[in-house]
Design a protein around this motif. Structure first.
Motif, PDB file in Angstrom:
ATOM      1  N   ILE A  28      17.847 -96.292  31.075  1.00 39.10           N
ATOM      2  CA  ILE A  28      18.121 -95.165  31.966  1.00 39.10           C
ATOM      3  C   ILE A  28      19.561 -95.211  32.470  1.00 39.10           C
ATOM      4  O   ILE A  28      20.061 -96.263  32.890  1.00 39.10           O
ATOM      5  N   LYS A  29      20.220 -94.049  32.398  1.00 39.47           N
ATOM      6  CA  LYS A  29      21.516 -93.858  33.031  1.00 39.47           C
ATOM      7  C   LYS A  29      21.377 -92.698  34.009  1.00 39.47           C
ATOM      8  O   LYS A  29      20.398 -91.950  33.988  1.00 39.47           O
ATOM      9  N   MET A  30      22.370 -92.545  34.876  1.00 38.15           N
ATOM     10  CA  MET A  30      22.338 -91.494  35.895  1.00 38.15           C
ATOM     11  C   MET A  30      22.068 -90.126  35.253  1.00 38.15           C
ATOM     12  O   MET A  30      22.735 -89.737  34.298  1.00 38.15           O
ATOM     13  N   GLY A  31      21.023 -89.423  35.749  1.00 33.29           N
ATOM     14  CA  GLY A  31      20.723 -88.075  35.279  1.00 33.29           C
ATOM     15  C   GLY A  31      19.751 -88.006  34.121  1.00 33.29           C
ATOM     16  O   GLY A  31      19.438 -86.913  33.628  1.00 33.29           O
ATOM     17  N   ASP A  32      19.216 -89.149  33.630  1.00 34.04           N
ATOM     18  CA  ASP A  32      18.271 -89.150  32.513  1.00 34.04           C
ATOM     19  C   ASP A  32      16.850 -88.834  32.991  1.00 34.04           C
ATOM     20  O   ASP A  32      16.541 -88.887  34.191  1.00 34.04           O
ATOM     21  N   ILE A  33      15.990 -88.519  32.031  1.00 34.95           N
ATOM     22  CA  ILE A  33      14.568 -88.293  32.307  1.00 34.95           C
ATOM     23  C   ILE A  33      13.779 -89.471  31.754  1.00 34.95           C
ATOM     24  O   ILE A  33      13.964 -89.871  30.598  1.00 34.95           O
ATOM     25  N   PHE A  34      12.871 -90.023  32.579  1.00 35.26           N
ATOM     26  CA  PHE A  34      12.088 -91.184  32.176  1.00 35.26           C
ATOM     27  C   PHE A  34      10.630 -90.785  31.956  1.00 35.26           C
ATOM     28  O   PHE A  34       9.981 -90.262  32.853  1.00 35.26           O
ATOM     29  N   PHE A  35      10.138 -91.037  30.731  1.00 37.00           N
ATOM     30  CA  PHE A  35       8.723 -90.856  30.423  1.00 37.00           C
ATOM     31  C   PHE A  35       8.040 -92.211  30.597  1.00 37.00           C
ATOM     32  O   PHE A  35       8.301 -93.148  29.824  1.00 37.00           O
ATOM     33  N   ALA A  36       7.178 -92.318  31.598  1.00 40.46           N
ATOM     34  CA  ALA A  36       6.557 -93.598  31.954  1.00 40.46           C
ATOM     35  C   ALA A  36       5.329 -93.845  31.092  1.00 40.46           C
ATOM     36  O   ALA A  36       4.176 -93.793  31.562  1.00 40.46           O
ATOM     37  N   ILE A  37       5.554 -94.152  29.819  1.00 33.40           N
ATOM     38  CA  ILE A  37       4.448 -94.419  28.890  1.00 33.40           C
ATOM     39  C   ILE A  37       3.880 -95.807  29.194  1.00 33.40           C
ATOM     40  O   ILE A  37       4.635 -96.778  29.308  1.00 33.40           O
ATOM     41  N   PRO A  38       2.565 -95.939  29.331  1.00 33.60           N
ATOM     42  CA  PRO A  38       1.957 -97.247  29.616  1.00 33.60           C
ATOM     43  C   PRO A  38       2.318 -98.268  28.546  1.00 33.60           C
ATOM     44  O   PRO A  38       2.377 -97.951  27.349  1.00 33.60           O
ATOM     45  N   GLY A  39       2.565 -99.489  28.988  1.00 32.94           N
ATOM     46  CA  GLY A  39       2.885-100.558  28.060  1.00 32.94           C
ATOM     47  C   GLY A  39       1.659-101.339  27.659  1.00 32.94           C
ATOM     48  O   GLY A  39       0.523-100.984  28.002  1.00 32.94           O
ATOM     49  N   LEU A  40       1.874-102.443  26.935  1.00 31.98           N
ATOM     50  CA  LEU A  40       0.771-103.256  26.450  1.00 31.98           C
ATOM     51  C   LEU A  40       0.052-103.954  27.596  1.00 31.98           C
ATOM     52  O   LEU A  40      -1.175-104.013  27.630  1.00 31.98           O
ATOM     53  N   ARG A  41       0.820-104.440  28.563  1.00 27.77           N
ATOM     54  CA  ARG A  41       0.226-105.196  29.662  1.00 27.77           C
ATOM     55  C   ARG A  41       0.418-104.543  31.024  1.00 27.77           C
ATOM     56  O   ARG A  41      -0.186-104.980  32.013  1.00 27.77           O
ATOM     57  N   HIS A  42       1.251-103.505  31.103  1.00 32.73           N
ATOM     58  CA  HIS A  42       1.568-102.930  32.403  1.00 32.73           C
ATOM     59  C   HIS A  42       1.422-101.410  32.367  1.00 32.73           C
ATOM     60  O   HIS A  42       1.727-100.784  31.344  1.00 32.73           O
ATOM     61  N   PRO A  43       0.968-100.809  33.465  1.00 32.42           N
ATOM     62  CA  PRO A  43       0.884 -99.345  33.521  1.00 32.42           C
ATOM     63  C   PRO A  43       2.271 -98.715  33.493  1.00 32.42           C
ATOM     64  O   PRO A  43       3.268 -99.355  33.854  1.00 32.42           O
ATOM     65  N   GLY A  44       2.346 -97.477  33.084  1.00 29.38           N
ATOM     66  CA  GLY A  44       3.634 -96.814  32.972  1.00 29.38           C
ATOM     67  C   GLY A  44       4.367 -96.698  34.284  1.00 29.38           C
ATOM     68  O   GLY A  44       5.595 -96.856  34.333  1.00 29.38           O
ATOM     69  N   TYR A  45       3.621 -96.421  35.381  1.00 21.70           N
ATOM     70  CA  TYR A  45       4.295 -96.210  36.670  1.00 21.70           C
ATOM     71  C   TYR A  45       5.008 -97.459  37.169  1.00 21.70           C
ATOM     72  O   TYR A  45       5.932 -97.394  37.971  1.00 21.70           O
ATOM     73  N   SER A  46       4.591 -98.649  36.653  1.00 24.11           N
ATOM     74  CA  SER A  46       5.220 -99.893  37.120  1.00 24.11           C
ATOM     75  C   SER A  46       6.673-100.001  36.677  1.00 24.11           C
ATOM     76  O   SER A  46       7.427-100.806  37.215  1.00 24.11           O
ATOM     77  N   PHE A  47       7.082 -99.175  35.681  1.00 22.45           N
ATOM     78  CA  PHE A  47       8.463 -99.203  35.207  1.00 22.45           C
ATOM     79  C   PHE A  47       9.336 -98.174  35.936  1.00 22.45           C
ATOM     80  O   PHE A  47      10.549 -98.140  35.729  1.00 22.45           O
ATOM     81  N   CYS A  48       8.686 -97.353  36.774  1.00 19.58           N
ATOM     82  CA  CYS A  48       9.425 -96.266  37.418  1.00 19.58           C
ATOM     83  C   CYS A  48      10.423 -96.768  38.453  1.00 19.58           C
ATOM     84  O   CYS A  48      11.454 -96.131  38.692  1.00 19.58           O
ATOM     85  N   LYS A  49      10.116 -97.873  39.104  1.00 22.15           N
ATOM     86  CA  LYS A  49      11.006 -98.389  40.145  1.00 22.15           C
ATOM     87  C   LYS A  49      12.392 -98.655  39.564  1.00 22.15           C
ATOM     88  O   LYS A  49      13.412 -98.264  40.147  1.00 22.15           O
ATOM     89  N   GLU A  50      12.426 -99.297  38.386  1.00 23.92           N
ATOM     90  CA  GLU A  50      13.714 -99.586  37.747  1.00 23.92           C
ATOM     91  C   GLU A  50      14.408 -98.293  37.336  1.00 23.92           C
ATOM     92  O   GLU A  50      15.627 -98.149  37.510  1.00 23.92           O
ATOM     93  N   PHE A  69       0.892 -94.115  41.154  1.00 24.91           N
ATOM     94  CA  PHE A  69       2.338 -93.893  41.173  1.00 24.91           C
ATOM     95  C   PHE A  69       2.805 -93.477  42.575  1.00 24.91           C
ATOM     96  O   PHE A  69       3.744 -94.063  43.122  1.00 24.91           O
ATOM     97  N   TYR A  70       2.135 -92.505  43.142  1.00 25.33           N
ATOM     98  CA  TYR A  70       2.534 -92.057  44.489  1.00 25.33           C
ATOM     99  C   TYR A  70       2.295 -93.155  45.521  1.00 25.33           C
ATOM    100  O   TYR A  70       3.098 -93.357  46.438  1.00 25.33           O
ATOM    101  N   TYR A  71       1.234 -93.882  45.368  1.00 21.23           N
ATOM    102  CA  TYR A  71       0.905 -94.941  46.332  1.00 21.23           C
ATOM    103  C   TYR A  71       1.945 -96.052  46.277  1.00 21.23           C
ATOM    104  O   TYR A  71       2.401 -96.548  47.322  1.00 21.23           O
ATOM    105  N   GLU A  72       2.342 -96.432  45.112  1.00 22.77           N
ATOM    106  CA  GLU A  72       3.265 -97.563  44.948  1.00 22.77           C
ATOM    107  C   GLU A  72       4.687 -97.212  45.375  1.00 22.77           C
ATOM    108  O   GLU A  72       5.385 -98.025  45.987  1.00 22.77           O
ATOM    109  N   LEU A  73       5.146 -95.999  45.035  1.00 28.91           N
ATOM    110  CA  LEU A  73       6.562 -95.681  45.239  1.00 28.91           C
ATOM    111  C   LEU A  73       6.848 -94.869  46.494  1.00 28.91           C
ATOM    112  O   LEU A  73       7.974 -94.848  46.980  1.00 28.91           O
TER     113      LEU A  73
END
Length: 934
Positions: A28-50, A69-73
């Motif tokens: 991710i760079k400034m202004g990009d769009i992130f698709f939070a696709i679930p990973g093998l061991r982690h849910p997708g929303y867990s990558f949203c913080k970064e 997602f809303y609860y965590e962030l």
């Protein structure tokens, strides 16, 4: 915020977002769009913080993760655009395709899945394809105009689409799809033209738990869970899981000895260099030959042929012809050439099934022993370790267990897991150092052994802990072989200087350029071993070596005459007969002398070894193997002592054509090619030693193939050697010449000289057919016309056989017409020589009267002389570059680029090995005289 979008990409762009779209938060760079696709061991929303910390413009979330997602962030997402979707992977792929401009783009995509064979099949697909094809997989991602290193079998979803989008229009794709990739949706949305299933055996159970879960991951390619169903399936009907897929989804099938398969292989035959079989398709039978080993490679070939045949407008005949020239796959039963008559193979087999298949197939072709080196990877399925050991022991005579990618595991623990699979009566060594294990195997090996180095194949590293340490099985083998060769030469020199009597050896050579090249290298090796080479059989000699020829009756007679002369001159000499006559009549030769050793062509380069054994009478014998069973290209080791003028560089051996009059395949074996790197190194060193001209030579060198290189590739690389001045082709078969050759000859910047000698053999189609030649006389004439049109200054010669069985007067007149009215400048005329082992010899009732043959030969020789004179006369007054040889009694002889012999009478200056400009003055019949002008 809506949860349904027909076109989320347009929705995003309508907000003015100009950034990239990605599913990797680390990118991710400034202004990009992130698709939070679930990973093998982690849910997708867990990558949203970064992603948020990196300044993304917005986030796309899977619906069932939105609450978390809303609860965590919480407060962190107030200023961020959020899109909630039902199928995030589908939405990402649709958006990515539009972003990359590949929506609706049509290109053939071939996907291959299965436990074994994926890599080989993708390389076969590329070889058979009629348009450029990218290969994405285990070894590397070859995108036609660039190569991207491969970190895993199948790239991640985003990288895969970027690779495909970067391909030029009209480029197809062959992709390996691993079970991990299919399970993780890394190929989601690919519109696949042909989906190929190779097989399924126990593997990756550390990930999939059991074979059923493993199969379910593979099944996704065919079920539509990948986003689309393939247009057509290509399925292995010999595999149980392939049968399951066929019953469920249908498709085109292939198999071995399986009449239910659409493409069925039967009548399998194996050797050390190739595999042959009959392909049955729609009630027709096609003979197939592949330069690969093993039953599993027949399956790979069938899968590839079926996929291309069912997809492209190519006939089976075209595809089968292409199969014959397949260059192979790095690390997949990759052969490492050597001069020790040991078959050394590097293979990626890293499961008990893969290792078992390779070894069981090597059992079919072994002549002596199989030595197997293998390891088991760390941090992977431990259950397969004893199974792999058992398979290795069951099929091998000697096993060396060693390290693979141990990762975070102790090698001792891996070895302990392997031990329960041991078979007690087998010779087994545990050696943790993989390089040392390879060294032990090579040192232990003997002639005709097979060494299999399994597990890493193409890999160029060993992973220990978290580090990837550079390591290549191929490099280790080649380095050690080079060390052995140097040690061998040093050892022989020391042996003869310290422990054995130095011999005075006379070497006599008959026949072709190949024999001359082999004898030259033999002399170098003998000198390196401390022996003295003498130039005459009348001198004091301890040993005489005759490198013989038996291609014609006349050549055979001359060889026998030479042998008898040596015996008369030196009654107590040790006599070694090698070469083609040794292959043809070993038992007859053995009776000629009380101290005689007969060595076939396969033993020619081991003469030094045999010399040390000739102190006992029982060692005087014949050692001749069936040349049709030989597989490796062999050539004596050269020390590259300083020579001048031209050097005959042997690049190829043997022939597969089996012309009805020719005995060469029976004497020299089937076609095989010299290692490309080795011959280039040989040429380079000789050029640096002062050689001005390299003459490429072989029995049928036009069919040279090694490491995907052909004859034109050799010339291209030789042309870059700065010290080399000229490249010349020796005799070459008409229809084997690569198209690029004439372009290279016509290029003034290329060192390939304008000269071709084409052995056409007859001017009559009737005789050419009886000879089993592979062209018509019209084709020959058309090619000659094409040659002189493209290369006007070329020198053209041919061979013509007179008196072939059944040759009528009208056939002879056709040969006269060919010689007179074609652009040929000369012909070598040969009277037909019956060879007992040939088809033509069975036509005895059609043999021509000897006097008639003599008459016809005399006519053609006279015509050839006249044509040569006309050719020579066109150069009177011209200035040509001449490469001079050693001084003769009448001056310095030399040859122009187009092979006109020139003699210059120069007494004050040594012209030997110089290329000088010469003004051609006078035609003296067999040569031109000239004057140096530079």
């Amino acid at each position: 915020m809506s949860e349904h979008y027909d076109d989320i990409w347009s929705e995003i762009r309508s907000l003015g977002c100009g950034g990239a779209i990605t599913c990797d938060s680390r990118r991710i760079k400034m202004g990009d769009i992130f698709f939070a696709i679930p990973g093998l061991r982690h849910p997708g929303y867990s990558f949203c913080k970064e992603a948020l910390q990196r300044g993304c413009f917005g986030v796309v979330i899977q619906k069932d993760e939105s609450e978390a997602f809303y609860y965590e962030l919480g407060e962190k997402i107030k200023k961020t655009h959020i899109w909630i979707v039902d199928n995030i992977r589908q939405q990402f792929v649709c958006a990515l395709k539009k972003e990359l401009g590949i929506v609706g783009q049509e290109r053939p995509i071939f996907a291959v899945t299965g436990t074994n064979g994926k890599t080989t099949i993708t390389y076969l697909l590329r070889h058979l394809m009629d348009i450029p094809m990218a290969v994405i997989g285990t070894i590397q991602n070859d995108l036609v105009d660039k190569i991207i290193p491969s970190e895993q079998t199948t790239p991640n979803l985003e990288d895969l689409y970027y690779m495909i989008a970067g391909l030029a229009n009209g480029v197809a794709v062959a992709i390996e799809l691993s079970s991990h990739a299919l399970d993780q949706g890394r190929a989601y949305g690919l519109e696949i033209d042909r989906a190929i299933f190779s097989n399924l055996t126990s593997d990756h159970l550390d990930y999939h738990r059991d074979c059923e879960h493993y199969f379910c991951a593979k099944r996704k390619l065919f079920s539509g869970e990948n986003g689309y169903k393939p247009k057509r399936n290509i399925l292995n009907l010999n595999d149980t899981y392939g049968q399951h897929l066929y019953r469920e989804f249908g498709g085109i099938t292939y198999g071995i000895e399986n009449e239910a398969a659409n493409y069925n292989a039967t009548d399998l035959q194996f050797s050390r260099t190739k595999t042959t079989f009959n392909l049955k398709y729609e009630n027709k039978v096609y003979f197939c030959e592949i330069p690969l080993l093993g039953v599993f490679n027949i399956e790979n070939a069938l899968a590839s042929v079926a996929a291309i045949h069912e997809s492209r407008n190519l006939s089976l005949e075209q595809l089968i012809e292409k199969l014959r020239n397949f260059p192979g796959v790095p690390g997949r039963l990759q052969k490492v050439n050597n001069t020790h008559n040991v078959t050394i193979l590097i293979d990626y087999a890293h499961t008990e099934d893969g290792l078992g298949k390779v070894l069981s197939n090597l059992q079919k072709i072994k002549q002596r022993r199989i030595i197997t080196i293998f390891g088991c990877g760390g941090d992977r399925d431990r259950s397969k370790r004893p199974k792999m050991m058992h398979v290795a022991c069951y099929f091998s005579d000697f096993v060396i267990a060693t390290s693979d990618n141990s990762r975070h595991e102790s090698i001792d623990i891996i070895f302990d897991d392997m031990r329960p699979g041991m078979i007690p009566e087998r010779s087994i060594i545990f050696e943790p150092d993989r390089a040392k294990a390879i060294q032990i195997a090579i040192e232990e090996s003997q002639r005709d052994d097979i060494i299999l180095i399994a597990g890493k194949g193409h890999e160029t590293y060993q992973q220990i802990d978290d580090s990837k340490i550079p390591f290549s099985d191929v490099d280790v083998v080649e380095d050690f072989l080079l060390h052995m060769s140097l040690s061998f030469l040093t050892c022989h020199a020391e042996v003869f200087l310290k422990g054995f009597q130095t011999m005075r050896i006379y070497v006599h050579t008959h026949g072709c350029r190949l024999n001359a090249a082999e004898s030259r290298s033999l002399v170098e090796a003998l000198e390196a071993a401390g022996h003295i080479i003498v130039c005459s059989m009348d001198e004091v000699i301890d040993c005489a070596i005759v490198n013989s020829c038996a291609v014609t009756h006349q050549a055979e007679s001359k060889c026998n005459q030479t042998i008898r002369q040596i015996i008369r001159a030196q009654p107590n000499v040790t006599l070694i007969i090698t070469g083609c006559l040794a292959e043809k009549t070993p038992q007859i030769l053995l009776q000629l002398h009380h101290r005689i050793l007969i060595l076939g062509n396969s033993e020619k380069h081991h003469i030094i070894d045999y010399l040390g054994q000739l102190d006992r009478q029982e060692n005087f014998r014949e050692v001749v193997k069936n040349p049709l069973e030989k597989s490796d290209f062999t050539f004596p080791c050269c020390l590259h002592r300083s020579y001048n003028k031209r050097y005959n560089l042997k690049i190829q051996e043997g022939c597969n054509f089996f012309c009805s009059y020719c005995i060469i395949p029976q004497l020299r074996g089937r076609a095989r090619s010299r290692d490309f790197k080795n011959l280039i190194e040989d040429a380079t060193i000789h050029a640096k030693q002062g050689v001005k001209e390299i003459v490429l030579t072989g029995v049928n060198m036009g069919i040279y193939r090694n490491d995907s290189k052909n004859l034109a590739d050799i010339i291209t690389v030789l042309n870059e050697i700065p010290e080399l001045q000229r490249i010349r082709l020796s005799s070459i078969e008409l229809k084997t010449i690569p198209d690029e050759i004439l372009i290279q000859m016509a290029d003034s910047c290329n060192k390939l000289v304008p000269y071709l000698h084409l052995p056409i053999q007859s001017g009559s189609d009737h005789i050419l057919q009886l000879m089993r030649r592979h062209y018509t006389i019209i084709e020959a004439k058309n090619y000659l016309e094409q040659v002189v049109k493209k290369v006007p200054n070329i020198g053209l010669g041919t061979d013509l056989i007179v008196g072939f069985p059944g040759e009528r007067e009208e056939d002879f007149l056709c040969s006269m017409e060919l010689l007179e009215h074609s652009p040929l400048h000369y012909a070598h005329i040969f009277s037909y020589s019956p060879r007992g082992e040939t088809v033509a010899n069975l036509m005895k009732d059609q043999f021509i009267n000897g006097k008639e043959i003599e008459r016809r030969s005399k006519v053609l020789r006279s015509m050839s002389h006249e044509k040569r004179q006309r050719f020579y006369n066109t150069y009177i007054g011209a200035v040509e570059k001449v490469l001079f040889e050693d001084k003769a009694h009448n001056g310095f002889p030399g040859f122009t680029e187009n092979y006109i012999k020139v003699i210059v009478k120069k007494k004050s200056e040594d012209l030997a090995n110089q290329i000088r400009s010469v003004h051609l003055v006078k035609n003296c019949g067999t040569f031109l005289t000239g004057e140096i002008i530079d």
